[in-house]
Write an enzyme that holds these catalytic residues in place. Sequence first.
Site, mmCIF file in Angstrom:
data_model
loop_
_atom_site.group_PDB
_atom_site.id
_atom_site.type_symbol
_atom_site.label_atom_id
_atom_site.label_comp_id
_atom_site.label_asym_id
_atom_site.label_seq_id
_atom_site.Cartn_x
_atom_site.Cartn_y
_atom_site.Cartn_z
ATOM 1 N N ASP A 28 -15.002 99.397 73.042
ATOM 2 C CA ASP A 28 -13.645 98.847 73.174
ATOM 3 C C ASP A 28 -13.667 97.344 72.893
ATOM 4 O OD1 ASP A 28 -11.131 97.990 73.904
ATOM 5 O OD2 ASP A 28 -11.343 98.487 76.038
ATOM 6 N N GLU B 177 -34.439 72.658 72.159
ATOM 7 C CA GLU B 177 -35.077 72.331 73.438
ATOM 8 C C GLU B 177 -34.080 72.703 74.536
ATOM 9 O OE1 GLU B 177 -35.958 68.188 73.308
ATOM 10 O OE2 GLU B 177 -37.466 68.378 71.738
ATOM 11 N N GLU C 113 -32.877 73.289 78.177
ATOM 12 C CA GLU C 113 -33.138 72.896 79.557
ATOM 13 C C GLU C 113 -32.297 73.745 80.508
ATOM 14 O OE1 GLU C 113 -33.825 68.189 78.315
ATOM 15 O OE2 GLU C 113 -32.005 68.804 79.385
ATOM 16 N N GLU D 243 -38.378 68.760 83.909
ATOM 17 C CA GLU D 243 -37.518 67.781 83.247
ATOM 18 C C GLU D 243 -37.167 66.625 84.185
ATOM 19 O OE1 GLU D 243 -36.036 66.282 80.963
ATOM 20 O OE2 GLU D 243 -36.721 67.412 79.221
ATOM 21 N N GLU E 254 -37.892 72.787 81.195
ATOM 22 C CA GLU E 254 -37.682 72.983 79.761
ATOM 23 C C GLU E 254 -38.887 73.716 79.184
ATOM 24 O OE1 GLU E 254 -38.027 70.154 75.875
ATOM 25 O OE2 GLU E 254 -36.584 69.483 77.383
ATOM 26 N N HIS F 9 -31.296 69.813 72.821
ATOM 27 C CA HIS F 9 -31.525 69.033 71.603
ATOM 28 C C HIS F 9 -31.999 69.986 70.514
ATOM 29 C CE1 HIS F 9 -32.564 65.781 74.789
ATOM 30 N NE2 HIS F 9 -31.257 65.897 74.622
ATOM 31 N N ARG G 34 -33.710 57.648 71.496
ATOM 32 C CA ARG G 34 -33.028 58.729 72.189
ATOM 33 C C ARG G 34 -31.641 58.350 72.701
ATOM 34 N NH1 ARG G 34 -38.318 60.258 72.463
ATOM 35 N NH2 ARG G 34 -38.702 62.508 72.560
ATOM 36 N N GLU H 254 -33.045 65.592 64.678
ATOM 37 C CA GLU H 254 -32.739 66.170 65.987
ATOM 38 C C GLU H 254 -31.302 65.821 66.344
ATOM 39 O OE1 GLU H 254 -34.447 65.806 70.574
ATOM 40 O OE2 GLU H 254 -34.369 64.047 69.269
ATOM 41 N N ARG I 161 -28.614 65.803 69.167
ATOM 42 C CA ARG I 161 -28.765 65.765 70.613
ATOM 43 C C ARG I 161 -27.470 66.071 71.367
ATOM 44 N NH1 ARG I 161 -33.282 63.356 72.470
ATOM 45 N NH2 ARG I 161 -32.242 62.310 74.216
#
Length: 480
Positions: free
Chosen positions: A50, A131, A133, A219, A227, A276, A351, A370, A372
């Site tokens: 359904d 990555e 977490e 972490e 992580e 990330h 970062r 990367e 983030r």
Amino acid sequence: MEEEVRKILEENGVKQVLCAFTDVRGYLMTFSIPAREFIEGNTFDGIGFDGSSIRGFKTIEQSDMVWMPDPKTLRVIPWENDPLQKSAIMFGDVYEAWAAEQADCDPRGYVAKRMEKQLKDKGLSVIFGPEIEFFLFEKIDPTRLYWDLWVSPNGGAGDSWGPPRVMPESRELEAGWYVIRPKEGYFRPPPEDTTVAYRNELVHYLEKLGIIVEYHHHEVATAGQVELDFKPMQLVDVSDAFYLYKFAAKNVAALHGMMAVFMPKPLYLDNASGMHVHQSLWEGEPFKGKNIFADPDDEFMLSQKARYYIGGLLEHAKALTALCAPTINSYKRLVPGFEAPIYICWSPRNRSALVRVPMYHRKPSAIRVEYRGADPSTNPYLSLAAMVAAGLDGIKKKIDPGDPIMEDVYELSESQKRELGIGELPTTLRDALDHLATDEVIQKVLGSHIFDAFMSIKIDEWNQYCLYITPWEIMKYLDI
């Protein structure tokens, strides 16, 4: 492949098969079929269900849909030892009535697989290494959240820390041992880190599910944030792995009377859980062809096409945020001071930027970017496909990402950020939805049905939130 599935089911004594797919929001959906129906029956022809009961799929007058198994995704669930409960899980794609055509409401089959095909038709492939977490809690009682009793009048500024009482007392508190203070949990060893045994067990089961973990750790947040990172895969495979990861994490936690929680920001005044996303574009197959992002002669080992790809990610970042951070709670993470990427810029190593270029190994196969700005509440079939679309748009239009920001963006003044052309991500889900509503590139990759359904679901979610009276409001305004 079907014969191989039958053999695996028989040899492992599997009694039930969990048939898996996701709704538009990104919630994993499963239903069970006795294994004998795969071994002896015609289940490979598809199973009806359904579609009107699945969020974002179909209205009631169009509700008949068909789940078609993807045999190569069959995995025996390794933590089930009771012969009566022995189960496997298998992903599938969703089709319209009579299994006549691919359903345009299916994130996996219609969005992610379609993007993979478009890449393959161009002789390209893309790999992702997310990555992911999450928090490990002993329990949470939503009716007894005490954070509002200790929140300071100035919103937590200064030294007004109190115990993170939204999280029940952890084992180290009960034992009278060590306390991991807020924002001090990164890489803490045992006995401060009490999650090591759980992570080791989870790694064992993930590898039995075909997900090879590269490393894992505690972490940054207080006790319980972890992580585990696994080897990169292509779009559909990595999205399937994302759901197996969450499925395993939750079930292994439940075996020990705990909860694996993927809510982005469960704790006030501590770091949140992000996702990330490392990604690279290849000619041909990954690690066999050429990494399009790599240029050995460049200062950062980064090709011009990689820069254009970054330009596309930055250009579409505000719309991407609606898919990458799709919950109201996601925007409690996207704030200054908690290592969350709120500024639209790029940089090597840095970062504090939305897009980072990791600089660990000077070899072409390792070069990647990367992104983030995602968190574990996302539907990866949608958000990862949208990232690729944004990056490819950057390459197509040769979008210059500007110079890399080599400073801590959090420390720049407002005038410095304006001078450098650094924008900010949306601050609420509603803001992000407004940007998604004007981004034709991202809308195209979703298709009109999923775009409309996603917008409708999320606007309704926002409206519900706006109507709810929170404990914070009672505390803040009761004495007006």
